[in-house]
Design an enzyme around this catalytic site. Structure first.
Site, PDB file in Angstrom:
ATOM      1  N   ILE A  77       0.908  -1.154   0.000  1.00 54.69           N
ATOM      2  CA  ILE A  77       0.000   0.000   0.000  1.00 54.69           C
ATOM      3  C   ILE A  77       0.943   1.199   0.000  1.00 54.69           C
ATOM      4  CG2 ILE A  77      -1.768   1.308   1.233  1.00 54.69           C
ATOM      5  CD1 ILE A  77      -2.779  -1.319   2.412  1.00 54.69           C
ATOM      6  N   PRO A  78       1.116   1.841  -1.163  1.00 52.44           N
ATOM      7  CA  PRO A  78       2.236   2.761  -1.385  1.00 52.44           C
ATOM      8  C   PRO A  78       2.110   4.140  -0.738  1.00 52.44           C
ATOM      9  CG  PRO A  78       0.854   2.681  -3.320  1.00 52.44           C
ATOM     10  CD  PRO A  78       0.284   1.677  -2.350  1.00 52.44           C
ATOM     11  N   CYS A  79       2.247   4.181   0.571  1.00 49.18           N
ATOM     12  CA  CYS A  79       2.166   5.470   1.262  1.00 49.18           C
ATOM     13  C   CYS A  79       3.358   6.367   0.933  1.00 49.18           C
ATOM     14  CB  CYS A  79       2.007   5.280   2.770  1.00 49.18           C
ATOM     15  SG  CYS A  79       3.243   4.238   3.533  1.00 49.18           S
ATOM     16  N   HIS A  80       4.417   5.804   0.337  1.00 47.60           N
ATOM     17  CA  HIS A  80       5.545   6.644  -0.076  1.00 47.60           C
ATOM     18  C   HIS A  80       5.149   7.606  -1.190  1.00 47.60           C
ATOM     19  CE1 HIS A  80       5.723   3.059  -2.672  1.00 47.60           C
ATOM     20  NE2 HIS A  80       6.241   3.870  -3.593  1.00 47.60           N
TER      21      HIS A  80
END
Length: 114
Positions: A77-80
């Site tokens: 889950i690409p919170c970056h």
């Protein structure tokens, strides 16, 4: 499933995978779930701000940031890909913003870091 997740993460880190295909069921309330879905919808190599997500969800940046910080599976889950209005913002994964910068560089999603 764990082997497949590991295979996909390695493929992502090698630049061979742009989108994860895993059945995810992270915990959290309705807002967290909505933020997680929004993060997953951001294409590889692109970014959004906390404010962008907040506007889309009819809330404020701070609750979006809290949901990002509660993300139990960073990278997948690409919170970056979520940035503050005037900088990087935080990162809940290992090594904090160092990892965020490395992932953004990997994806070419934050050009002035390159």
């Amino acid at each position: 499933m764990l082997k497949e997740a590991g295979r996909q993460v390695l493929a992502y880190l090698d630049g061979r995978l742009k989108e994860f295909d895993l059945p995810l069921a992270p915990g959290g309330g309705a807002l967290h779930q909505a933020v997680f879905r929004k993060m997953q919808a951001i294409p590889y190599g692109q970014t959004r701000t906390y404010g962008d997500l907040a506007r889309d969800l009819g809330t404020y940046g701070q609750p979006v940031g809290q949901a990002c910080g509660a993300n139990p599976i960073p990278i997948v889950i690409p919170c970056h890909r979520i940035l503050s209005a005037n900088g990087l913002g935080g990162y809940s994964g290992a090594s904090g913003t160092e990892t965020k910068i490395a992932l953004l560089k990997l994806e070419g999603g934050f050009p002035f870091l390159l």
